[in-house]
Design a protein around this motif. Structure first.
Motif, PDB file in Angstrom:
ATOM      1  N   UNK B  89     -60.995  99.969  67.567  1.00 39.10           N
ATOM      2  CA  UNK B  89     -60.920 101.294  66.950  1.00 39.10           C
ATOM      3  C   UNK B  89     -60.621 101.190  65.462  1.00 39.10           C
ATOM      4  N   UNK B  90     -61.126 100.147  64.821  1.00 41.88           N
ATOM      5  CA  UNK B  90     -61.025 100.049  63.360  1.00 41.88           C
ATOM      6  C   UNK B  90     -62.370 100.470  62.790  1.00 41.88           C
ATOM      7  N   UNK B  91     -62.335 101.375  61.823  1.00 42.39           N
ATOM      8  CA  UNK B  91     -63.581 101.844  61.229  1.00 42.39           C
ATOM      9  C   UNK B  91     -63.767 101.131  59.906  1.00 42.39           C
ATOM     10  N   UNK B  92     -64.602 100.094  59.932  1.00 41.23           N
ATOM     11  CA  UNK B  92     -64.803  99.255  58.763  1.00 41.23           C
ATOM     12  C   UNK B  92     -65.970  99.777  57.939  1.00 41.23           C
ATOM     13  N   UNK B  93     -65.670 100.659  56.993  1.00 42.89           N
ATOM     14  CA  UNK B  93     -66.720 101.182  56.123  1.00 42.89           C
ATOM     15  C   UNK B  93     -66.925 100.225  54.953  1.00 42.89           C
ATOM     16  N   UNK B  94     -66.103  99.165  54.905  1.00 39.30           N
ATOM     17  CA  UNK B  94     -66.054  98.317  53.711  1.00 39.30           C
ATOM     18  C   UNK B  94     -66.955  97.119  53.731  1.00 39.30           C
ATOM     19  N   UNK B  95     -67.957  97.124  54.607  1.00 36.97           N
ATOM     20  CA  UNK B  95     -68.826  95.952  54.688  1.00 36.97           C
ATOM     21  C   UNK B  95     -69.507  95.682  53.359  1.00 36.97           C
ATOM     22  N   UNK B  96     -69.879  96.752  52.668  1.00 32.64           N
ATOM     23  CA  UNK B  96     -70.541  96.602  51.373  1.00 32.64           C
ATOM     24  C   UNK B  96     -69.675  95.752  50.420  1.00 32.64           C
ATOM     25  N   UNK B  97     -68.408  96.105  50.333  1.00 32.86           N
ATOM     26  CA  UNK B  97     -67.511  95.362  49.452  1.00 32.86           C
ATOM     27  C   UNK B  97     -67.301  93.931  49.921  1.00 32.86           C
ATOM     28  N   UNK B  98     -67.133  93.764  51.236  1.00 32.25           N
ATOM     29  CA  UNK B  98     -66.917  92.421  51.780  1.00 32.25           C
ATOM     30  C   UNK B  98     -68.147  91.546  51.550  1.00 32.25           C
ATOM     31  N   UNK B  99     -69.326  92.183  51.637  1.00 33.50           N
ATOM     32  CA  UNK B  99     -70.585  91.490  51.363  1.00 33.50           C
ATOM     33  C   UNK B  99     -70.608  90.965  49.927  1.00 33.50           C
ATOM     34  N   UNK B 100     -70.192  91.814  48.990  1.00 29.07           N
ATOM     35  CA  UNK B 100     -70.170  91.400  47.579  1.00 29.07           C
ATOM     36  C   UNK B 100     -69.195  90.259  47.359  1.00 29.07           C
ATOM     37  N   UNK B 101     -68.014  90.357  47.977  1.00 26.52           N
ATOM     38  CA  UNK B 101     -67.031  89.296  47.765  1.00 26.52           C
ATOM     39  C   UNK B 101     -67.513  87.982  48.366  1.00 26.52           C
ATOM     40  N   UNK B 102     -68.177  88.081  49.542  1.00 30.68           N
ATOM     41  CA  UNK B 102     -68.741  86.876  50.154  1.00 30.68           C
ATOM     42  C   UNK B 102     -69.769  86.231  49.241  1.00 30.68           C
ATOM     43  N   UNK B 103     -70.640  87.072  48.691  1.00 29.21           N
ATOM     44  CA  UNK B 103     -71.667  86.564  47.780  1.00 29.21           C
ATOM     45  C   UNK B 103     -71.031  85.941  46.546  1.00 29.21           C
ATOM     46  N   UNK B 104     -69.975  86.586  46.060  1.00 27.05           N
ATOM     47  CA  UNK B 104     -69.292  86.119  44.854  1.00 27.05           C
ATOM     48  C   UNK B 104     -68.679  84.736  45.087  1.00 27.05           C
ATOM     49  N   UNK B 105     -67.946  84.606  46.182  1.00 27.90           N
ATOM     50  CA  UNK B 105     -67.299  83.318  46.493  1.00 27.90           C
ATOM     51  C   UNK B 105     -68.353  82.226  46.715  1.00 27.90           C
ATOM     52  N   UNK B 106     -69.420  82.569  47.466  1.00 22.02           N
ATOM     53  CA  UNK B 106     -70.453  81.583  47.763  1.00 22.02           C
ATOM     54  C   UNK B 106     -71.130  81.130  46.480  1.00 22.02           C
ATOM     55  N   UNK B 107     -71.336  82.071  45.555  1.00 21.64           N
ATOM     56  CA  UNK B 107     -71.955  81.716  44.280  1.00 21.64           C
ATOM     57  C   UNK B 107     -71.064  80.766  43.490  1.00 21.64           C
ATOM     58  N   UNK B 108     -69.765  81.040  43.540  1.00 17.36           N
ATOM     59  CA  UNK B 108     -68.836  80.133  42.870  1.00 17.36           C
ATOM     60  C   UNK B 108     -69.034  78.706  43.364  1.00 17.36           C
ATOM     61  N   UNK B 109     -69.139  78.550  44.698  1.00 20.35           N
ATOM     62  CA  UNK B 109     -69.325  77.208  45.270  1.00 20.35           C
ATOM     63  C   UNK B 109     -70.645  76.613  44.810  1.00 20.35           C
ATOM     64  N   UNK B 110     -71.698  77.437  44.814  1.00 21.98           N
ATOM     65  CA  UNK B 110     -73.022  76.934  44.440  1.00 21.98           C
ATOM     66  C   UNK B 110     -73.048  76.489  42.983  1.00 21.98           C
ATOM     67  N   UNK B 167     -69.780  91.884  39.024  1.00 26.58           N
ATOM     68  CA  UNK B 167     -70.370  92.086  37.699  1.00 26.58           C
ATOM     69  C   UNK B 167     -69.545  91.412  36.615  1.00 26.58           C
ATOM     70  N   UNK B 168     -68.227  91.495  36.763  1.00 23.07           N
ATOM     71  CA  UNK B 168     -67.341  90.861  35.790  1.00 23.07           C
ATOM     72  C   UNK B 168     -67.648  89.372  35.679  1.00 23.07           C
ATOM     73  N   UNK B 169     -67.783  88.720  36.821  1.00 23.48           N
ATOM     74  CA  UNK B 169     -68.050  87.284  36.790  1.00 23.48           C
ATOM     75  C   UNK B 169     -69.449  86.994  36.265  1.00 23.48           C
ATOM     76  N   UNK B 170     -70.426  87.814  36.659  1.00 22.91           N
ATOM     77  CA  UNK B 170     -71.794  87.552  36.203  1.00 22.91           C
ATOM     78  C   UNK B 170     -71.893  87.758  34.692  1.00 22.91           C
ATOM     79  N   UNK B 171     -71.474  88.934  34.224  1.00 23.45           N
ATOM     80  CA  UNK B 171     -71.613  89.240  32.797  1.00 23.45           C
ATOM     81  C   UNK B 171     -70.721  88.347  31.950  1.00 23.45           C
ATOM     82  N   UNK B 172     -69.542  88.003  32.513  1.00 25.62           N
ATOM     83  CA  UNK B 172     -68.585  87.253  31.720  1.00 25.62           C
ATOM     84  C   UNK B 172     -68.851  85.765  31.687  1.00 25.62           C
ATOM     85  N   UNK B 173     -69.192  85.185  32.831  1.00 28.91           N
ATOM     86  CA  UNK B 173     -69.205  83.721  32.913  1.00 28.91           C
ATOM     87  C   UNK B 173     -70.503  83.127  33.433  1.00 28.91           C
ATOM     88  N   UNK B 174     -71.096  83.765  34.449  1.00 27.47           N
ATOM     89  CA  UNK B 174     -72.103  83.060  35.228  1.00 27.47           C
ATOM     90  C   UNK B 174     -73.533  83.357  34.822  1.00 27.47           C
TER      91      UNK B 174
END
Lengths: 285, 354
Positions: B89-110, B167-174
């Motif tokens: 009974x948890x309503x996880x509307x935050x998949x969009x945000x979690x998706x971005x953070x996953x992509x962000x972390x994975x990009x860091x590794x790459x 966006x901060x990481x892309x525009x700033x560093x990556x």
């Protein structure tokens, strides 16, 4: 003739045999030398919402003892059961269970130590309505029936244990239907099997025989007494004074979240206890 | 004692349920198409022609079909990321945000370990991607378990934060020397392998496998049993000694981890780079699919496929029928509408299939 109808006679006619309700052969004095199974020292709670605040509860439950808790509903009986179980945190005082401090322990820890709990409303407080009876029977002991580190459940063992327990108690209810389809009486029987049959060392029972027919009431009381005789401690919460007087070794009265009296049932009477339950003064003889 | 009754589910029961589910979803989708057909008629288009166009170009060719599967892959994962917490009974509307953070972390590794071989780099990216999603989901999970804030609100609000961090990481560093809004292409070792010469990548099979694992986990394991108990009656579960708070936090984190994996799959498989605002609402689409299918694994499979067909085919309708893009949203909304009317509908199906 109407005047000849007594409860006992009606029961005899209904069931075709004479049924007598078991009464406790009272222990003279509980063995105070033994360590209490449960000890509450000055326990206080802070209410959230409509709960009653418990104020300075001091209480011991010894092995082989049934402690009856009398009180009009809403004077803290439910909160007393919940605070023992760990559903409500105690803000002051200590809880000692089987010699160990469980003041801050979560419900799971209290349960695994061997505490059975019969709540006042099984459907909302103890049962998952859409799960089968068998699945509901396992909920308090998932760890016990888990196999392969939890990857599967041993449903065969659950089934045979449940069947054994039902035979022992003389109950019979369907195991493979959703719990919500059981009648109130069968639901209560299911809870009694789950909480009493598997060797609980401390049993907190609220309104144990509510909704049960005469035969099952007797079976439930016998189960409780058998557990007591095997050394379990029982905290029996009820509004039914006759039941409390029949079963309890010791009787406490709750009023306004406080223990206002402790009695041995044979040294008092229903009227004294009834007066205390309502908070009115009892004239001392 | 009847032997067959001991194990709660049997294979025959499984297939009956499977067929029942397929029939039910097919009828629901057809009803949505009929309703949308009326709208097409009103706007002066031939619905049969439109649907034929749509189906021929999506399911009628290998390329079209593979594109449907490509579109379906992230939705499968994001729907699962909603479905698992929904069992608690948890309503996880935050998949969009979690998706971005996953992509962000994975990009860091790459970007940090470009010299690692693929068999080390890809698991590492998947792991840190899942970690990113899980950490992002931990915040609402913890706040919910402590009874501080409702998870629906926190997950939804965190959705607008995560893309800005990316966006901060892309525009700033990556960002690559050529662009400002995306990284350079990942090294080949950081790309998920594709199959059959199409754009279908490994994450489709990971998603399908996770779907099976999810079904098995909920049905057979001890933790699945306890999750169902919490979902069915949280108060009783707590009274029976099940650690509800721990389940809430962990359930949310696992949901976040799956969403993070979807994010990793997007950057590593689909794009091969990290793009600011890359998601196009995949997370919300997963939410929609999960609720359309009531968190049921088979339903997720069917509905994500259908939504993928609508998306892929809808793009085509814009070209051939001159329909605006909003028409696709209209069709999706009608699907949702029909599925939410399920109470009456399921009775109808049960009578028909009984």
């Amino acid at each position: 003739m109407r005047s000849e109808a007594t409860e006992g006679r009606l029961v005899t006619l209904m069931f075709g045999q004479e049924l007598t309700s078991p009464k406790a052969d009272r222990r003279k004095v509980p063995d105070k030398g033994a360590l209490p199974l449960l000890e509450l020292r000055g326990v206080e709670t802070r209410p959230t919402g409509t709960e009653m605040r418990l104020k300075g509860i001091d209480l011991q439950v010894y092995p082989g003892e049934i402690v009856g808790v009398a009180g009009v509903s809403g004077n803290g009986q439910r909160e007393l059961g919940d605070v023992v179980l760990g559903m409500i945190p105690c803000v002051r005082g200590e809880k000692i269970l089987f010699g160990e401090d469980i003041t801050r322990a979560p419900v799971g820890v209290v349960r695994r130590r061997g505490v059975g709990f019969v709540p006042e409303d099984p459907l909302s407080m103890a049962v998952v309505p859409f799960m089968t009876v068998l699945e509901n029977l396992v909920l308090t002991r998932t760890g016990h029936y888990a196999r392969a580190g939890g990857l599967k459940m041993d449903w065969r063992a659950v089934h045979s244990d449940a069947q054994d327990a039902m035979n022992r108690f003389g109950f019979s209810f369907s195991l493979y239907v959703p719990a919500r389809t059981l009648s109130g009486g069968n639901l209560q029987r299911m809870i009694i099997v789950r909480e009493l049959a598997y060797g609980s060392r401390l049993i907190v029972a609220s309104y144990l025989t509510r909704g049960l027919d005469v035969r099952s009431t007797i079976a439930a009381r016998q189960a409780l007494l058998r557990a007591r005789d095997e050394g379990a401690g029982v905290l029996l919460i009820s509004e039914d004074l006759e039941e409390l007087f029949a079963l309890s070794d010791r009787l406490i009265v709750l009023y306004d979240g406080r223990i206002v009296g402790t009695f041995r049932p044979e040294e008092t009477d229903i009227y004294t206890v009834g007066h205390l339950m309502t908070g009115s003064e009892v004239p001392h003889a | 004692m009847p032997e067959t009754k001991i194990i709660p589910s049997r294979l025959a029961g499984f297939w009956r349920k499977f067929l029942d589910g397929v029939v039910r979803y097919t009828l629901m989708i057809m009803l949505a198409l009929v309703l949308f057909g009326v709208i097409l008629l009103v706007s002066g288009r031939d619905p049969l022609h439109s649907y034929r166009d749509m189906l021929v170009h999506t399911l009628g060719s290998t390329y079209g079909f593979s594109e449907v599967l490509v579109a379906m892959t992230p939705m499968l994962l994001t729907a699962l990321a909603v479905a698992l917490p929904s069992r608690l009974i948890l309503i996880n509307v935050g998949v969009e945000g979690q998706l971005y953070m996953g992509a962000c972390f994975a990009t860091w590794a790459a970007l940090t370990f470009p010299h690692l071989p693929a068999h080390l780099l890809l698991p590492l990216m998947a792991f840190v991607g899942m970690l990113g999603g899980a950490l992002w989901a931990f915040i609402p999970g913890y706040l919910k378990a402590r009874g501080i804030v409702n998870e629906t609100i926190t997950t939804l609000l965190l959705n607008s934060v995560a893309p800005k961090i990316v966006s901060f990481f892309i525009f700033g560093f990556w960002h690559s020397p050529m662009d400002t809004d995306k990284t350079a292409n990942f090294v080949p070792a950081a790309r998920l392998p594709t199959v059959f010469g199409t754009r279908i990548d490994l994450s489709l099979f990971i998603g399908l496998a996770l779907l099976v694992v999810f079904w098995w986990f909920v049905k057979y394991t001890r933790w699945g049993l306890e999750m169902r108990a919490i979902g069915g009656n949280p108060q009783a579960a707590r009274r029976n000694g099940i650690p509800v708070s721990a389940y809430l936090v962990i359930g949310m984190c696992v949901g976040g981890a799956i969403a993070g994996l979807a994010g990793m799959a997007q950057v590593s498989g689909y794009y091969g780079l990290l793009l600011a605002n890359f998601s196009r609402g995949i997370g919300y689409m997963g939410f929609l699919i999960s609720w359309l299918s009531f968190g049921d694994p088979l339903g997720i499979l069917i509905m994500s496929f259908v939504v993928a067909v609508i998306f892929t085919g809808g793009n085509l309708l814009q070209l051939t029928q001159g329909l605006p893009f909003a028409a696709i949203n209209l069709l999706l909304a009608l699907t949702l509408f029909v599925v939410l009317a399920r109470p009456q509908f399921s009775g109808f199906v049960r009578r028909k299939t009984a």
